[in-house]
Structures are given as C-alpha cells and as structure tokens.
Scaffold this active site. Structure first.
Site, PDB file in Angstrom:
ATOM      1  N   THR A  36       0.830  -1.216   0.000  1.00  0.00           N
ATOM      2  CA  THR A  36       0.000   0.000   0.000  1.00  0.00           C
ATOM      3  C   THR A  36       0.862   1.263   0.000  1.00  0.00           C
ATOM      4  O   THR A  36       0.337   2.360  -0.168  1.00  0.00           O
ATOM      5  CB  THR A  36      -0.959   0.064   1.218  1.00  0.00           C
ATOM      6  OG1 THR A  36      -0.180   0.148   2.418  1.00  0.00           O
ATOM      7  CG2 THR A  36      -1.868  -1.140   1.272  1.00  0.00           C
ATOM      8  N   ASP A  57       8.751  -8.539   2.407  1.00  0.00           N
ATOM      9  CA  ASP A  57       7.453  -8.810   3.029  1.00  0.00           C
ATOM     10  C   ASP A  57       7.710  -9.399   4.421  1.00  0.00           C
ATOM     11  O   ASP A  57       8.278 -10.489   4.545  1.00  0.00           O
ATOM     12  CB  ASP A  57       6.694  -9.816   2.146  1.00  0.00           C
ATOM     13  CG  ASP A  57       5.350 -10.211   2.737  1.00  0.00           C
ATOM     14  OD1 ASP A  57       5.100  -9.934   3.929  1.00  0.00           O
ATOM     15  OD2 ASP A  57       4.548 -10.807   1.994  1.00  0.00           O
ATOM     16  N   VAL A  58       7.311  -8.681   5.453  1.00  0.00           N
ATOM     17  CA  VAL A  58       7.663  -9.096   6.826  1.00  0.00           C
ATOM     18  C   VAL A  58       6.871 -10.315   7.311  1.00  0.00           C
ATOM     19  O   VAL A  58       7.116 -10.810   8.407  1.00  0.00           O
ATOM     20  CB  VAL A  58       7.511  -7.939   7.853  1.00  0.00           C
ATOM     21  CG1 VAL A  58       8.424  -6.779   7.505  1.00  0.00           C
ATOM     22  CG2 VAL A  58       6.058  -7.481   7.994  1.00  0.00           C
ATOM     23  N   TYR A 146      -8.698  -6.671  10.502  1.00  0.00           N
ATOM     24  CA  TYR A 146      -7.741  -5.648  10.974  1.00  0.00           C
ATOM     25  C   TYR A 146      -7.767  -5.591  12.498  1.00  0.00           C
ATOM     26  O   TYR A 146      -6.723  -5.678  13.154  1.00  0.00           O
ATOM     27  CB  TYR A 146      -8.148  -4.302  10.383  1.00  0.00           C
ATOM     28  CG  TYR A 146      -7.259  -3.134  10.733  1.00  0.00           C
ATOM     29  CD1 TYR A 146      -5.955  -3.044  10.242  1.00  0.00           C
ATOM     30  CD2 TYR A 146      -7.742  -2.081  11.517  1.00  0.00           C
ATOM     31  CE1 TYR A 146      -5.162  -1.935  10.537  1.00  0.00           C
ATOM     32  CE2 TYR A 146      -6.952  -0.971  11.811  1.00  0.00           C
ATOM     33  CZ  TYR A 146      -5.664  -0.905  11.316  1.00  0.00           C
ATOM     34  OH  TYR A 146      -4.877   0.193  11.603  1.00  0.00           O
ATOM     35  N   ARG A 187      -9.580   6.624   2.983  1.00  0.00           N
ATOM     36  CA  ARG A 187      -9.791   7.267   4.286  1.00  0.00           C
ATOM     37  C   ARG A 187     -10.412   8.646   4.072  1.00  0.00           C
ATOM     38  O   ARG A 187     -10.222   9.271   3.034  1.00  0.00           O
ATOM     39  CB  ARG A 187      -8.474   7.348   5.058  1.00  0.00           C
ATOM     40  CG  ARG A 187      -8.078   5.962   5.579  1.00  0.00           C
ATOM     41  CD  ARG A 187      -6.874   6.005   6.484  1.00  0.00           C
ATOM     42  NE  ARG A 187      -5.611   5.872   5.764  1.00  0.00           N
ATOM     43  CZ  ARG A 187      -4.453   5.599   6.337  1.00  0.00           C
ATOM     44  NH1 ARG A 187      -4.379   5.432   7.638  1.00  0.00           N
ATOM     45  NH2 ARG A 187      -3.351   5.490   5.623  1.00  0.00           N
TER      46      ARG A 187
HETATM   47  P1  NAD Z   1       0.130   2.984   5.017  1.00  0.00           P
HETATM   48  O1  NAD Z   1      -0.706   2.040   4.230  1.00  0.00           O
HETATM   49  O2  NAD Z   1       0.452   4.305   4.437  1.00  0.00           O
HETATM   50  O3  NAD Z   1       1.506   2.291   5.429  1.00  0.00           O
HETATM   51  C1  NAD Z   1       1.638   0.933   5.690  1.00  0.00           C
HETATM   52  C2  NAD Z   1       2.893   0.421   5.026  1.00  0.00           C
HETATM   53  O4  NAD Z   1       3.087  -0.962   5.358  1.00  0.00           O
HETATM   54  C3  NAD Z   1       2.817   0.502   3.494  1.00  0.00           C
HETATM   55  O5  NAD Z   1       3.956   1.157   2.997  1.00  0.00           O
HETATM   56  C4  NAD Z   1       2.772  -0.954   3.064  1.00  0.00           C
HETATM   57  O6  NAD Z   1       3.325  -1.185   1.791  1.00  0.00           O
HETATM   58  C5  NAD Z   1       3.532  -1.652   4.190  1.00  0.00           C
HETATM   59  N1  NAD Z   1       3.221  -3.080   4.349  1.00  0.00           N
HETATM   60  C6  NAD Z   1       1.991  -3.654   4.454  1.00  0.00           C
HETATM   61  N2  NAD Z   1       2.120  -4.988   4.576  1.00  0.00           N
HETATM   62  C7  NAD Z   1       3.448  -5.253   4.565  1.00  0.00           C
HETATM   63  C8  NAD Z   1       4.218  -6.453   4.664  1.00  0.00           C
HETATM   64  N3  NAD Z   1       3.630  -7.654   4.778  1.00  0.00           N
HETATM   65  N4  NAD Z   1       5.571  -6.369   4.628  1.00  0.00           N
HETATM   66  C9  NAD Z   1       6.175  -5.158   4.505  1.00  0.00           C
HETATM   67  N5  NAD Z   1       5.503  -4.003   4.402  1.00  0.00           N
HETATM   68  C10 NAD Z   1       4.154  -4.045   4.429  1.00  0.00           C
HETATM   69  O7  NAD Z   1      -0.600   3.174   6.437  1.00  0.00           O
HETATM   70  P2  NAD Z   1      -0.264   4.147   7.658  1.00  0.00           P
HETATM   71  O8  NAD Z   1      -1.420   5.022   7.898  1.00  0.00           O
HETATM   72  O9  NAD Z   1       1.084   4.730   7.510  1.00  0.00           O
HETATM   73  O10 NAD Z   1      -0.243   3.095   8.870  1.00  0.00           O
HETATM   74  C11 NAD Z   1       0.976   2.610   9.415  1.00  0.00           C
HETATM   75  C12 NAD Z   1       0.699   1.798  10.669  1.00  0.00           C
HETATM   76  O11 NAD Z   1       0.024   2.615  11.634  1.00  0.00           O
HETATM   77  C13 NAD Z   1      -0.189   0.577  10.438  1.00  0.00           C
HETATM   78  O12 NAD Z   1       0.281  -0.471  11.236  1.00  0.00           O
HETATM   79  C14 NAD Z   1      -1.545   1.033  10.909  1.00  0.00           C
HETATM   80  O13 NAD Z   1      -2.331  -0.040  11.366  1.00  0.00           O
HETATM   81  C15 NAD Z   1      -1.170   1.981  12.043  1.00  0.00           C
HETATM   82  N6  NAD Z   1      -2.245   2.971  12.292  1.00  0.00           N
HETATM   83  C16 NAD Z   1      -2.381   4.061  11.483  1.00  0.00           C
HETATM   84  C17 NAD Z   1      -3.409   4.956  11.739  1.00  0.00           C
HETATM   85  C18 NAD Z   1      -3.581   6.210  10.924  1.00  0.00           C
HETATM   86  O14 NAD Z   1      -4.518   6.965  11.205  1.00  0.00           O
HETATM   87  N7  NAD Z   1      -2.756   6.519   9.964  1.00  0.00           N
HETATM   88  C19 NAD Z   1      -4.312   4.725  12.791  1.00  0.00           C
HETATM   89  C20 NAD Z   1      -4.148   3.574  13.558  1.00  0.00           C
HETATM   90  C21 NAD Z   1      -3.092   2.710  13.308  1.00  0.00           C
HETATM   91  N1  UDP Z   2     -16.225   8.352   5.541  1.00  0.00           N
HETATM   92  C1  UDP Z   2     -17.144   9.100   4.814  1.00  0.00           C
HETATM   93  N2  UDP Z   2     -16.900   9.330   3.478  1.00  0.00           N
HETATM   94  C2  UDP Z   2     -15.792   8.858   2.830  1.00  0.00           C
HETATM   95  C3  UDP Z   2     -14.847   8.108   3.581  1.00  0.00           C
HETATM   96  C4  UDP Z   2     -15.101   7.872   4.929  1.00  0.00           C
HETATM   97  O1  UDP Z   2     -18.162   9.552   5.353  1.00  0.00           O
HETATM   98  O2  UDP Z   2     -15.659   9.093   1.620  1.00  0.00           O
HETATM   99  C5  UDP Z   2     -16.475   8.121   6.981  1.00  0.00           C
HETATM  100  C6  UDP Z   2     -16.374   6.660   7.423  1.00  0.00           C
HETATM  101  O3  UDP Z   2     -17.598   5.977   7.223  1.00  0.00           O
HETATM  102  C7  UDP Z   2     -16.024   6.826   8.883  1.00  0.00           C
HETATM  103  C8  UDP Z   2     -15.186   8.112   8.916  1.00  0.00           C
HETATM  104  O4  UDP Z   2     -15.477   8.795   7.697  1.00  0.00           O
HETATM  105  O5  UDP Z   2     -17.190   7.021   9.645  1.00  0.00           O
HETATM  106  C9  UDP Z   2     -13.686   7.859   8.997  1.00  0.00           C
HETATM  107  O6  UDP Z   2     -13.365   6.921   8.016  1.00  0.00           O
HETATM  108  P1  UDP Z   2     -11.879   6.450   7.688  1.00  0.00           P
HETATM  109  O7  UDP Z   2     -11.968   5.471   6.559  1.00  0.00           O
HETATM  110  O8  UDP Z   2     -11.025   7.651   7.477  1.00  0.00           O
HETATM  111  O9  UDP Z   2     -11.328   5.752   8.993  1.00  0.00           O
HETATM  112  P2  UDP Z   2     -11.929   4.893  10.197  1.00  0.00           P
HETATM  113  O10 UDP Z   2     -11.872   5.828  11.327  1.00  0.00           O
HETATM  114  O11 UDP Z   2     -13.346   4.469   9.898  1.00  0.00           O
HETATM  115  O12 UDP Z   2     -11.001   3.746  10.294  1.00  0.00           O
END
Ligand code: NAD
Ligand code: UDP
Length: 328
Positions: A36, A57-58, A146, A187
């Site tokens: 991603t 890939d981890v 997830y 998102r």
């Molecule tokens: P993102 O998708 O931008 O980054 C995730 C990265 O992980 C990507 O670069 C993807 O290629 C890599 N990846 C996925 N599976 C892999 C694998 N098997 N081996 C190696 N690399 C792999 O997402 P993000 O928002 O940067 O999220 C990063 C972390 O933070 C995640 O663990 C996510 O669950 C956590 N998190 C993020 C948010 C947020 O709001 N951004 C909220 C809660 C938790």
């Molecule tokens: N959402 C929305 N329109 C969009 C995308 C998301 O109304 O085009 C809503 C979604 O249903 C959720 C909130 O926005 O209630 C946040 O969604 P997101 O996918 O960013 O993250 P979540 O907090 O649900 O993991």
C-alpha cells in the site's frame, strides 16, 4: 550510532518516522513490500549515507545484518478499503509479521514498538476511550481482519515481554492525517480532499453523525518517539481528542478548499464505529505529551500537499492494484 528498523517505511506514518529518526541521528533501515506504500514517500532519503531500504514482506522470515537498537513495526494495511481488499495479508502482517519482528528483536536484543490502533476498541461503548477499555469488536465482520490482527499483535507483544523479558512498547494510534497519505486509500481526509480538488461532491457515509478525532502527523510522531524512549510497557493512546462529526467535517473541508461542492450521502459501511475520541490522560502523565496542532492548521498543511499533486495523480485509477503483490 544507534540503529533502528522501521517496517512500513514507504507508507504514510513509516516515512515520517524515517525522517524523524534520521533527524535524531540514527542509522535508519526502512523495510516495506510496497503493497500500500510508495517509494516516492522516501526517495528523498535514498541519497543519505545513514538510510537503507529493504524491499521485503515481513510475513516471511526477516533478516537484517548487524546490530539493532530499536524496531518500529508499522507495516500493515491501514485504511478500511485496503484491508477489505487484502484481508488475508492484513491478518498475516499483524500476526506472522509481528511474530517475526518480535523474534528479530529477541536475537538482536532490541527494544520494539508496535503500531496498534483505536480499532482495538471496535465500535466503542465507552466514550472517550481509555486504555483500560477492552473494546467491542465484531470478530467475524469485515473489519475483524484488521481489528483482531491488531488485538493479537498486542497479545503476542505482551507475551514476549512477560515470557522473554523483551523490551516492548505499544502505541494505540487514533485517526492520524497529513502529507503523504495516499489520495485514493479511501480514508475520509484524502477522500474529501481528492473530491474537492476534482470538483466532485463529498461522499458522507451514513447520516454523518458518527464522530472521529483527527491527529496531525507531527504530533503523532512526537508521541511515538516519546513512548519508544519511555519505560512504559502497557498500551498508550496517541491521538487528538478534538472530536467532530463527519458531516460537520465535510462542511469544514468545503470551506477550506473554497469549492462549492455539495455533500451527498452514501451507505454506512458495516461496523463503522459511531464515535471515537481518545482519552489521552496516560500520554499526558507518562510522556508529557499532548496534541499541539489544531485541525484548521493541520488540514491546511495537508491540503497544500494534495493541491500540489499532478493532474495524473489526481485522476489515477480509483484504487491501487494489489494483485501483483499477492502470492497465489
Ligand atoms: P500505510 O498504508 O500508508 O503504510 C503501511 C505500510 O506498510 C505501506 O507502505 C505498506 O506497503 C507496508 N506493508 C503492508 N504490509 C506489509 C508487509 N507484509 N511487509 C512489509 N511491508 C508491508 O498506512 P499508515 O497510515 O502509515 O499506517 C501505518 C501503521 O500505523 C499501520 O500499522 C496502521 O495499522 C497503524 N495505524 C495508522 C493509523 C492512521 O490513522 N494513519 C491509525 C491507527 C493505526
Ligand atoms: N467516511 C465518509 N466518506 C468517505 C470516507 C469515509 O463519510 O468518503 C467516513 C467513514 O464511514 C467513517 C469516517 O469517515 O465514519 C472515517 O473513516 P476512515 O476510513 O477515514 O477511517 P476509520 O476511522 O473508519 O477507520
């Protein structure tokens, strides 16, 4: 020089963490399978002597030559659209991937921090959510892949701490945003900003009365850094408690982007949490951390980033094609 391994390095949070650890004077080893993420998020680091990238890939055995002081495990699909599209990879990276990285931390005698999430609270019945709340997760619903992977990740991390004495840290991240989010990851922030830039109506799911609390990436990175350097082993919420309904948020984005788009309503996804707001008492007390960037300032910076994307990037195919990464 201290050495840190960051998984998910080519993703949104991982790439900002790479920047922070480089700034702190670390040798940074970024690892990602690009499922991603995108190399464009870290290409500015490739010229640096103290940055290296491993395309890996981890969920398969992880080998890193040399010593490691810290590991940050951030690899995982993170948007509902991504993890619904690649559910098995999502389960594997949270379970098998975390197991591999805990094993690596053990042999390297490294401290490991894992990225957990507010999703461990599911559709919460307690508001705001504090770390003592056990959550309300539908194990067999579409988001279960997830949520349960992340809950398992926390369990196995605590088991390695208790059984092997490993130094572990767990951050529960609440919705975080900023530059380098993928425009089409589904998102809500990139979705609304992309729609505004393309002149499309903003799609609010359900009645839009569900709430979220959005944290700017710089605050999130600061909280993660402080937690890693602390001696606290139990989960800590990091997020901005400023809560807003999605409907009001859509109106804010229309104002910010200066467009005259309308809001249109679409079906609410299954198990979409109705309210989410972190209780950050622990982060304040233990890490002396609080969110400092308000939504207006953070959204402005984020919009600047999206505005600078090329027309091609703005209209690129709906969603990333994951098929080439998936082993049959
Ligand atoms: P993102 O998708 O931008 O980054 C995730 C990265 O992980 C990507 O670069 C993807 O290629 C890599 N990846 C996925 N599976 C892999 C694998 N098997 N081996 C190696 N690399 C792999 O997402 P993000 O928002 O940067 O999220 C990063 C972390 O933070 C995640 O663990 C996510 O669950 C956590 N998190 C993020 C948010 C947020 O709001 N951004 C909220 C809660 C938790
Ligand atoms: N959402 C929305 N329109 C969009 C995308 C998301 O109304 O085009 C809503 C979604 O249903 C959720 C909130 O926005 O209630 C946040 O969604 P997101 O996918 O960013 O993250 P979540 O907090 O649900 O993991």
């Amino acid at each position: 020089m201290k050495r840190v391994l960051i998984t998910g390095a080519a993703g949104f949070l991982g790439s900002h963490l790479c920047d922070r650890f480089i700034k702190e004077g670390f040798h940074v080893i970024g690892m990602d399978n690009l499922i991603t993420g995108s190399l464009s998020n870290i290409e500015h680091l490739f010229k640096l002597e103290h940055f290296e990238f491993h395309h890996h890939d981890v969920t398969t055995f992880v080998h890193v030559p040399g010593e490691l002081d810290y590991i940050l495990h951030f690899a995982s699909p993170a948007s509902p659209i991504d993890y619904l599209k690649i559910p098995i990879q999502t389960l594997k990276v949270g379970s098998l991937g975390t197991h591999n990285l805990l094993g690596l931390a053990k042999v390297k005698n490294a401290r490991i921090l894992i990225a957990s999430t507010s999703e461990v609270y599911g559709d919460p019945l307690v508001h705001p959510q504090d770390e003592e709340y056990y959550g309300n997760v539908n194990t067999i619903g579409p988001r279960g892949v997830y949520d349960e992977a992340k809950r398992f990740q926390e369990s196995i991390t605590m088991a390695y701490h208790r059984f092997h004495g490993l130094e572990t840290r767990i951050v529960r991240i609440f919705n975080t945003y900023g530059p380098r989010m993928r425009l089409n990851d589904g998102r809500v922030i990139p979705a609304f900003m992309g729609q505004a830039l393309r002149g499309e109506d903003l799609t609010v799911f359900g009645d839009g009365l569900q709430t979220r609390s959005f944290c700017y990436v710089d605050d999130q990175v600061e909280g993660i850094y402080r937690l890693l350097m602390s001696d606290y082993v139990f989960p800590v919420n990091i997020g901005n408690p400023d809560e807003i309904t999605i409907k009001d948020f859509a109106e804010e984005i229309i104002k910010l982007t200066g467009t005259d788009q309308k809001v249109i309503y679409k079906d609410l996804p299954v198990d979409d949490p109705m309210q989410r707001k972190p209780d950050i008492t622990k982060a304040k007390e233990i890490l002396d951390w609080t969110a400092t960037v308000g939504r207006a300032e953070g959204m402005k910076k984020t919009f600047e980033y999206f505005k600078n994307l090329t027309q091609e990037e703005l209209y690129k195919s709906e969603h990333k094609d994951f098929s080439k990464h998936i082993r049959k």
